[in-house]
Design an enzyme around this catalytic site. Structure first.
Site, mmCIF file in Angstrom:
data_model
loop_
_atom_site.group_PDB
_atom_site.id
_atom_site.type_symbol
_atom_site.label_atom_id
_atom_site.label_comp_id
_atom_site.label_asym_id
_atom_site.label_seq_id
_atom_site.Cartn_x
_atom_site.Cartn_y
_atom_site.Cartn_z
ATOM 1 N N VAL A 146 1.139 5.555 -1.101
ATOM 2 C CA VAL A 146 0.434 6.855 -1.510
ATOM 3 C C VAL A 146 1.460 7.606 -2.066
ATOM 4 C CG1 VAL A 146 -0.964 8.879 -1.191
ATOM 5 C CG2 VAL A 146 -1.535 6.509 -0.439
ATOM 6 N N VAL B 232 0.932 -1.073 0.176
ATOM 7 C CA VAL B 232 -0.080 0.104 0.009
ATOM 8 C C VAL B 232 0.754 1.176 -0.093
ATOM 9 C CG1 VAL B 232 -1.672 1.380 1.167
ATOM 10 C CG2 VAL B 232 -1.930 -1.116 1.167
ATOM 11 N N GLY C 241 -1.975 12.157 3.223
ATOM 12 C CA GLY C 241 -2.735 12.870 4.146
ATOM 13 C C GLY C 241 -3.974 13.397 3.729
ATOM 14 N N GLN C 242 -4.481 13.109 2.629
ATOM 15 C CA GLN C 242 -5.939 13.411 2.129
ATOM 16 C C GLN C 242 -6.832 12.407 2.001
ATOM 17 O OE1 GLN C 242 -4.949 15.336 -1.790
ATOM 18 N NE2 GLN C 242 -3.060 16.042 -0.793
ATOM 19 N N GLY C 243 -6.770 11.221 2.725
ATOM 20 C CA GLY C 243 -7.529 10.194 2.837
ATOM 21 C C GLY C 243 -7.628 9.147 1.724
ATOM 22 N N LEU C 244 -6.485 9.123 0.806
ATOM 23 C CA LEU C 244 -6.305 8.472 -0.236
ATOM 24 C C LEU C 244 -5.755 7.015 0.058
ATOM 25 C CD1 LEU C 244 -6.730 8.922 -3.187
ATOM 26 C CD2 LEU C 244 -4.210 9.350 -3.290
ATOM 27 N N GLY C 245 -4.978 6.853 1.151
ATOM 28 C CA GLY C 245 -4.629 5.445 1.491
ATOM 29 C C GLY C 245 -5.655 4.860 2.292
ATOM 30 N N TYR D 136 -3.142 1.821 9.829
ATOM 31 C CA TYR D 136 -4.055 0.660 9.669
ATOM 32 C C TYR D 136 -4.920 0.471 11.244
ATOM 33 C CZ TYR D 136 -1.121 -0.660 5.628
ATOM 34 O OH TYR D 136 -0.870 -0.630 4.529
HETATM 35 C C1 LIG Z 1 0.691 4.937 5.113
HETATM 36 C C2 LIG Z 1 0.202 5.742 3.831
HETATM 37 C C3 LIG Z 1 -0.362 4.495 2.929
HETATM 38 C C4 LIG Z 1 -1.212 6.224 4.231
HETATM 39 O O1 LIG Z 1 -1.801 6.860 3.158
HETATM 40 P P1 LIG Z 1 -2.193 8.373 3.466
HETATM 41 O O2 LIG Z 1 -3.126 8.695 2.002
HETATM 42 O O3 LIG Z 1 -1.363 9.304 3.772
HETATM 43 O O4 LIG Z 1 -3.426 8.140 4.649
HETATM 44 P P2 LIG Z 1 -4.820 8.763 4.984
HETATM 45 O O5 LIG Z 1 -4.782 10.155 4.517
HETATM 46 O O6 LIG Z 1 -5.682 7.862 4.231
HETATM 47 O O7 LIG Z 1 -4.893 8.739 6.289
HETATM 48 C C5 LIG Z 1 -6.020 8.087 7.142
HETATM 49 C C6 LIG Z 1 -5.765 8.250 8.552
HETATM 50 O O8 LIG Z 1 -4.409 7.493 8.998
HETATM 51 C C7 LIG Z 1 -3.574 8.725 9.625
HETATM 52 N N1 LIG Z 1 -2.059 8.079 9.409
HETATM 53 C C8 LIG Z 1 -1.652 8.179 7.888
HETATM 54 N N2 LIG Z 1 -0.616 7.617 7.969
HETATM 55 C C9 LIG Z 1 -0.056 7.346 9.310
HETATM 56 C C10 LIG Z 1 1.009 6.739 9.978
HETATM 57 N N3 LIG Z 1 2.192 6.603 9.176
HETATM 58 N N4 LIG Z 1 1.027 6.424 11.185
HETATM 59 C C11 LIG Z 1 -0.142 6.780 11.910
HETATM 60 N N5 LIG Z 1 -1.355 7.260 11.153
HETATM 61 C C12 LIG Z 1 -1.299 7.743 10.051
HETATM 62 C C13 LIG Z 1 -4.070 9.570 9.055
HETATM 63 O O9 LIG Z 1 -3.565 10.896 9.763
HETATM 64 C C14 LIG Z 1 -5.610 9.584 9.136
HETATM 65 O O10 LIG Z 1 -6.078 9.803 10.238
HETATM 66 P P3 LIG Z 1 -7.456 10.311 10.705
HETATM 67 O O11 LIG Z 1 -8.498 8.885 10.525
HETATM 68 O O12 LIG Z 1 -7.486 10.869 11.851
HETATM 69 O O13 LIG Z 1 -7.968 11.369 9.478
HETATM 70 C C15 LIG Z 1 1.104 6.419 3.221
HETATM 71 O O14 LIG Z 1 1.290 7.629 4.095
HETATM 72 C C16 LIG Z 1 2.182 6.193 2.536
HETATM 73 O O15 LIG Z 1 2.145 5.480 1.259
HETATM 74 N N6 LIG Z 1 3.474 5.966 3.185
HETATM 75 C C17 LIG Z 1 4.881 5.738 2.597
HETATM 76 C C18 LIG Z 1 4.523 4.109 2.168
HETATM 77 C C19 LIG Z 1 4.356 3.157 3.267
HETATM 78 O O16 LIG Z 1 4.682 3.385 4.545
HETATM 79 N N7 LIG Z 1 3.133 2.353 3.239
HETATM 80 C C20 LIG Z 1 2.660 1.392 4.415
HETATM 81 C C21 LIG Z 1 3.203 0.029 3.980
HETATM 82 S S1 LIG Z 1 2.735 -1.017 4.983
#
Ligand SMILES: CC(C)(COP(=O)(O)OP(=O)(O)OC[C@H]1O[C@@H](n2cnc3c(N)ncnc32)[C@H](O)[C@@H]1OP(=O)(O)O)[C@@H](O)C(=O)NCCC(=O)NCCS
Length: 121
Positions: free
Chosen positions: A63, A61, A69-73, A103
């Site tokens: 993004v 996964v 930080g826009q809800g895409l993940g 997660y």
């Molecule tokens: C982790 C990742 C997929 C999250 O995607 P994103 O689009 O930034 O996340 P979202 O905007 O959908 O966040 C959803 C919620 O999770 C929280 N969140 C996002 N990343 C987080 C993290 N690393 N740790 C804790 N919380 C996190 C957000 O603050 C948000 O909280 P809310 O429900 O209070 O609004 C993205 O940051 C990413 O690709 N990171 C790099 C690759 C990675 O590490 N992937 C995970 C592999 S296991």
């Protein structure tokens, strides 16, 4: 396939350097994959393997950092979970190094009574 390679190379730490042929095999071996696009640019990806009944695993996964930080993940993971290949599966696992909080917001819980083992080729 070039866009997926670029997303992995630029925005993940575990999936860098994967070759196009291997990515194609990876996709063929996955039961479900989701992607997010900004125009013609791939900005999000996730995939899962599943036996359809008992066990499934989320993988890769990612993004694009400019769109985090826009809800895409959250949307990508929710789409994976809602797919016919995963919905109703008894237990869904994933491994994460630094995104456990992300997660946990989606309903996943840390496993403390099991140990993750791996074998590298
Ligand atoms: C982790 C990742 C997929 C999250 O995607 P994103 O689009 O930034 O996340 P979202 O905007 O959908 O966040 C959803 C919620 O999770 C929280 N969140 C996002 N990343 C987080 C993290 N690393 N740790 C804790 N919380 C996190 C957000 O603050 C948000 O909280 P809310 O429900 O209070 O609004 C993205 O940051 C990413 O690709 N990171 C790099 C690759 C990675 O590490 N992937 C995970 C592999 S296991």
């Amino acid at each position: 396939m070039g866009q997926l390679q670029h997303l992995f190379n630029s925005h993940s730490f575990w999936a860098r350097g994967r070759q196009r042929d291997d990515l194609q095999r990876m996709l063929r071996g996955s039961q479900v994959a989701v992607s997010a696009w900004s125009g013609r640019e791939l900005i999000g990806f996730g995939r899962a393997t599943s036996d359809g009944v008992y066990r499934a695993l989320l993988w890769d996964v990612v993004v694009h950092s400019g769109h985090q930080g826009q809800g895409l993940g959250r949307m990508l993971v929710q789409r994976l979970l809602a797919s016919p290949e995963l919905s109703g599966v008894e237990r869904i696992y994933l491994m994460t190094t630094n995104s456990a909080g992300f997660y946990q917001r989606l309903g996943f819980e840390p496993v403390t009574q099991q140990l993750l083992l791996h074998k590298q080729s």
